[in-house]
Design a protein around this motif. Structure first.
Motif, short mmCIF file in Angstrom:
data_model
loop_
_atom_site.label_atom_id
_atom_site.label_comp_id
_atom_site.label_asym_id
_atom_site.label_seq_id
_atom_site.Cartn_x
_atom_site.Cartn_y
_atom_site.Cartn_z
N THR A 107 1.02 -1.11 -0.05
CA THR A 107 0.00 -0.10 -0.23
C THR A 107 1.05 0.64 0.22
O THR A 107 0.77 2.27 -0.77
N VAL A 108 2.10 1.07 0.59
CA VAL A 108 2.60 2.63 0.90
C VAL A 108 3.55 2.99 -0.30
O VAL A 108 3.36 3.88 -0.98
N LEU A 109 4.39 1.35 -0.97
CA LEU A 109 4.11 1.77 -2.06
C LEU A 109 3.60 1.84 -3.28
O LEU A 109 3.74 3.51 -4.12
N ASN A 110 2.77 1.61 -3.30
CA ASN A 110 1.29 2.35 -4.11
C ASN A 110 1.61 3.78 -3.89
O ASN A 110 1.05 4.02 -4.92
N ILE A 111 0.89 3.57 -2.64
CA ILE A 111 0.80 5.55 -3.04
C ILE A 111 2.07 6.45 -3.11
O ILE A 111 1.85 7.10 -4.40
N ALA A 112 3.66 5.95 -2.88
CA ALA A 112 4.28 6.52 -3.39
C ALA A 112 5.00 7.01 -5.16
O ALA A 112 4.98 7.57 -5.91
N GLN A 113 4.37 5.12 -5.44
CA GLN A 113 4.03 5.09 -6.92
C GLN A 113 2.97 5.62 -8.04
O GLN A 113 3.51 6.57 -8.66
N ASN A 114 1.91 5.94 -6.97
CA ASN A 114 0.82 6.76 -8.00
C ASN A 114 0.52 8.15 -7.56
O ASN A 114 0.47 8.96 -8.59
N ILE A 115 0.94 8.71 -6.64
CA ILE A 115 2.14 9.82 -6.62
C ILE A 115 2.70 10.26 -7.60
O ILE A 115 2.44 11.17 -8.11
N GLY A 116 3.52 9.51 -7.82
CA GLY A 116 4.74 10.25 -9.22
C GLY A 116 4.11 10.09 -10.20
O GLY A 116 4.33 11.21 -11.07
N TRP A 117 2.84 8.93 -10.19
CA TRP A 117 2.10 9.42 -11.92
C TRP A 117 1.83 10.18 -12.51
O TRP A 117 1.75 10.65 -12.98
#
Length: 439
Positions: A107-117
């Motif tokens: 979840t934390v990794l996905n939040i980071a990638q989604n904010i990046g995207w």
């Protein structure tokens, strides 16, 4: 507004908290057009131009796009079924894989990638607008893109309906026009100064598609059937990605451009600015998808908060970052995404369909499971050993380990990180899953 009208509105819009059941309003065509719109992106030609550079060949570049996007679309479709079957958003679905506490890591990794995207989508929108209008108004386009994307994230199902009714047809016309223009130009030999090989190019293409797998269930939880979720997401996004990555490959060969300048090269075509403007407007849906899915991921951590306020906060963060950040190391970003999420969802698919036979516990009571976590780690290591990328420091470690394992020889050219990590991850998930059952 009458009570009936209020109830109808609630039943056709996404729930505000994690504990509210999701309405099942999306059929195949709704999802096909949604994912098709998400697959039609200005990042498509950029990624395609990178694939062309990596292969140094028009034919090999197009083949790498088909293979990479095809593999990625199957992973995306499998992840989509998680949402349609359980009714839970993507990161909450992973409670069934890792348990409630274990799901916090992805979840934390996905939040980071989604904010990046989301940030990069807003940046590419502003850059495309600047290519048409000039650098002076970049800040305005960043703010406008961020505002529209955030507003769409506040009303996600209404946005899906809007995309289906209007934007899909304008985008199809603009796409056909760009292809006609690009294909009308003579084909030139591709430069050979950045050739890394066929399989690294496949890895790039696959990573771009699989980056949406962590978002899939956020939308397919509203699907009426599993079949519509799988077919709508995999066909919609996969076909659109193949077309737009392919546009980038062909543009490199006919317009003699590269990944940095491919958008500008398309703008310079006759009426190219008009076609790019349509795609620029449509690009906002990618930013919206990432803002909304960041909200859904955050709900796995704080499920009681109203998603609308979360979406507004995330939209502000992404827009602010887009004002001060440039695209930078896009290739490194794609490889890191691929190395994390390709093995993750390979493990999830094997566990969901084979090990647990579509019976996941996605509630707060789900207990930690070490077997999928171990399989994910094995798949991640397999990806890094085959393709460690180019991140300073990080890549050096994996290259040294690679040299030791292969006795100083290079990785065989037929070994691709994407399919290797998928196979290794799935086999590990099934084997570890059986060990867990015996225990």
């Amino acid at each position: 507004m009458t009570t009936t009208a209020v109830r109808a509105s609630a039943e056709t819009e996404a729930p505000l908290t994690l504990t509210t059941d999701a309405p099942r309003t999306l059929g195949f065509f709704d999802q096909f057009t949604l994912w098709g719109n998400l697959g039609i992106s200005l990042f498509g030609p950029v990624t395609g131009a990178l694939v062309a550079a990596y292969t140094g060949s028009l034919v090999k570049g197009l083949l790498a796009v088909v293979v990479g996007c095809g593999i990625g679309a199957l992973v995306l479709g499998g992840a989509a079924v998680f949402g349609s079957h359980t009714g839970a958003p993507a990161m909450a679905c992973l409670r069934g894989l890792f348990g409630r506490r274990g799901s916090m890591a992805p979840t934390v990794l996905n939040i980071a990638q989604n904010i990046g995207w989301a940030t990069m989508e807003i940046i590419v929108i502003s850059q495309a607008a600047v290519a048409v209008t000039g650098e002076r108004w970049r800040w305005l386009f960043v703010v406008l893109a961020g505002l529209i994307a955030t507003a769409m994230a506040v009303r996600p199902l209404g946005s899906v309906k809007l995309l289906r009714k209007f934007m899909v047809w304008l985008v199809l016309l603009a796409s056909v026009y760009l292809f006609v223009q690009v294909l009308s130009k003579p084909v030139h030999a591709l430069p050979q100064d950045s050739v890394f090989g066929f399989w690294p190019a496949v890895d790039l293409a696959a990573a771009g598609v699989v980056s949406f797998a962590p978002l899939a269930a956020d939308y397919t939880r509203h699907s009426r059937t599993n079949k519509a979720a799988f077919a709508g997401s995999s066909l919609g996004y996969g076909l659109a990605a193949i077309v737009y990555y392919g546009l980038g490959v062909i543009a490199v060969a006919t317009l003699q451009t590269n990944s940095t300048d491919v958008i500008t090269a398309l703008v310079t075509l006759p009426a190219g600015a008009i076609a790019l403007f349509v795609l620029l407007v449509d690009e906002v849906d990618e930013a919206y998808a990432n803002v909304y899915s960041t909200t859904m991921a955050a709900h796995n951590l704080v499920g009681h908060l109203d998603r609308r306020w979360l979406s507004v906060a995330i939209g502000v963060i992404a827009t602010t970052l887009a004002l001060f950040v440039d695209l930078g190391n896009y290739t490194q970003f794609l490889y890191l995404i691929g190395s994390v999420f390709i093995p993750l969802f390979a493990v999830a698919i094997a566990d969901f369909f084979v090990v647990n036979r579509m019976r996941w516990n996605v509630t707060d009571t789900a207990r930690f499971r070490w077997q999928p976590a171990a399989a994910w780690l094995v798949g991640f290591v397999a990806y890094q050993l085959v393709n460690p990328g180019t991140v300073s420091g990080w890549s050096t470690f994996w290259l040294d380990l690679q040299q030791r394992l292969f006795n100083g020889h290079p990785v065989p050219g037929w070994l691709g990180a994407t399919y290797t990590s998928i196979v290794v991850s799935m086999v590990a998930a099934v084997l570890f899953g059986r060990i867990g059952r015996r225990a």
